[in-house]
Design a protein around this motif. Sequence first.
Motif, PDB file in Angstrom:
ATOM      1  N   LYS A   2      31.430   7.428  -8.158  1.00 57.51           N
ATOM      2  CA  LYS A   2      32.310   7.557  -6.996  1.00 57.51           C
ATOM      3  C   LYS A   2      32.637   9.009  -6.685  1.00 57.51           C
ATOM      4  N   GLN A   3      32.383   9.913  -7.641  1.00 59.07           N
ATOM      5  CA  GLN A   3      32.619  11.331  -7.413  1.00 59.07           C
ATOM      6  C   GLN A   3      31.407  12.048  -6.809  1.00 59.07           C
ATOM      7  N   ILE A   4      30.288  11.365  -6.719  1.00 61.09           N
ATOM      8  CA  ILE A   4      29.047  11.998  -6.273  1.00 61.09           C
ATOM      9  C   ILE A   4      28.911  11.856  -4.760  1.00 61.09           C
ATOM     10  N   GLY A   5      28.603  12.934  -4.093  1.00 65.23           N
ATOM     11  CA  GLY A   5      28.381  12.925  -2.652  1.00 65.23           C
ATOM     12  C   GLY A   5      27.153  13.738  -2.288  1.00 65.23           C
ATOM     13  N   VAL A   6      26.829  13.749  -1.014  1.00 66.22           N
ATOM     14  CA  VAL A   6      25.675  14.489  -0.495  1.00 66.22           C
ATOM     15  C   VAL A   6      26.085  15.163   0.812  1.00 66.22           C
ATOM     16  N   ILE A   7      25.732  16.440   0.952  1.00 66.79           N
ATOM     17  CA  ILE A   7      25.964  17.151   2.209  1.00 66.79           C
ATOM     18  C   ILE A   7      24.654  17.689   2.752  1.00 66.79           C
ATOM     19  N   LYS A   8      24.624  17.933   4.051  1.00 69.02           N
ATOM     20  CA  LYS A   8      23.471  18.588   4.669  1.00 69.02           C
ATOM     21  C   LYS A   8      23.764  20.070   4.781  1.00 69.02           C
ATOM     22  N   ARG A   9      22.882  20.889   4.219  1.00 66.58           N
ATOM     23  CA  ARG A   9      23.025  22.331   4.273  1.00 66.58           C
ATOM     24  C   ARG A   9      22.575  22.872   5.626  1.00 66.58           C
ATOM     25  N   ASP A  10      22.870  24.139   5.885  1.00 64.97           N
ATOM     26  CA  ASP A  10      22.511  24.739   7.171  1.00 64.97           C
ATOM     27  C   ASP A  10      21.009  24.725   7.423  1.00 64.97           C
TER      28      ASP A  10
END
Length: 331
Positions: free
Chosen positions: A162-170
Motif C-alpha cells: 500500500k506504500q508503493i506508487g508510480v509516477i510519470k517523470r518529465d
Amino acid sequence: MAVSAVAAGAMSLTACSSGAAKPAAQPAGAVVAATSSTAGSPYDSSDSSGGADANANGDTLSTQMQYQNGTAKQNNAPANTGDFYSGPRTDPAALNWVQLSAGSANGLSPIVHDGAGFTMYRFDKDTPNPSASHCDGQCAVTWPPVLVRPGSKVFVDGVPVKQIGVIKRDDGTLQLTIGHWPIYRFSKDTAPGQTNGEGVGGTWFAVSPTGKKVLPAGGSVPSGTSSSSASAPSSAASSSSGGSTTLGNGSVILDSGTNFSEPNGSEGVAGPGCVNVRQPDAASSLQLSGGPIKIWTGPDCSGTSHVVTADVPDLGAIGFDKKIVSIRFGG
C-alpha cells in the motif's frame, strides 16, 4: 488470489541482510492486491509521509503493476533481467521486475534494497504531495531512478504494497515511489550492501519501507522514533551567549512537524560555513548529525541565534518554531 497483507518471503539476500523484523512468511508468488491492508505489519502506514495510502489515491499507474509476494529468487526471476540486469536501467529487460526488500546495512535500519542488494534512496528536493521527482539530467545519471513500465512485476519482501506508487517523470518514464517519495539507486554504490549515498549533500538518504529517510542509529533519532523516546528539548540546545562553542561541519534535517514528522516535507542542510535554508520559517523540529551548529532567525546568520548540540523534537520549546532562516556550521 489477492491476500490481505504484504509478507516477506523466508529468503533474503545476504549482502544486505539485517535481522530487521519482518512479517511472517507467505508463499512466494502469491499475488498481492495493490490496495491491500498492512494491519499488523511492523512497517504500517502510520509512518508514511503524508499519512495517506499510496495506492488508494487514484494512482492508476500503480495498479498496472504486478505485485508478487517474496523475493525475485523465490519467484524464479530469469537471470540478467530486472534488478539482475547488468545493462542500462532503461532497457526492456531491466524493466521486467523490481524487488523491494526491507533490510539494513552499515547501521541504517530498516532500509529498502533491490533484488541485487543495492540500497534505495530518497531526495529531499522531491515532493511527496503530489509525488514528483526533481532529479533529472545529470542528477538522474548519478542517482538513477528506479524505473518500471506498465505490467512490470514488483516483488514485495517486507515493504507494504500500500506504500508503493508510480509516477510519470518529465521524460515519460515511470518511477516507483515509497510513501509517496520517488526512489533511486546511487551510481557510486558499486557492490551490494553499500550506502555511499547516505547524507550526500544533506539531501539524499536511504529510504525506509514506508518512505521515511533513515539516519544512522548513533547520529540522530532514527525514522519513526516516537516523541517519548526522543531527546528532551532541554538537552538539545543552549543559548549562544558567550560565543566560545566550536561548531561542527555536519548536517541537519529540518522537519516541518514536531517530533521529526513531515506534514509538509523536510529539508536537509549541510556545511561548511553559514547556509541560508531553502524553506525559511518552516521547521518545527530538527535532527542533527555532526554538530554543534548555530541556528539563526535571519538570513546570512543574522538575528537571534541558539547553539544546538543534539536533536530537537520541538523547536517551540527553545523559541524557534518556524523561525530558522539560516544555520552556521563549522569550517
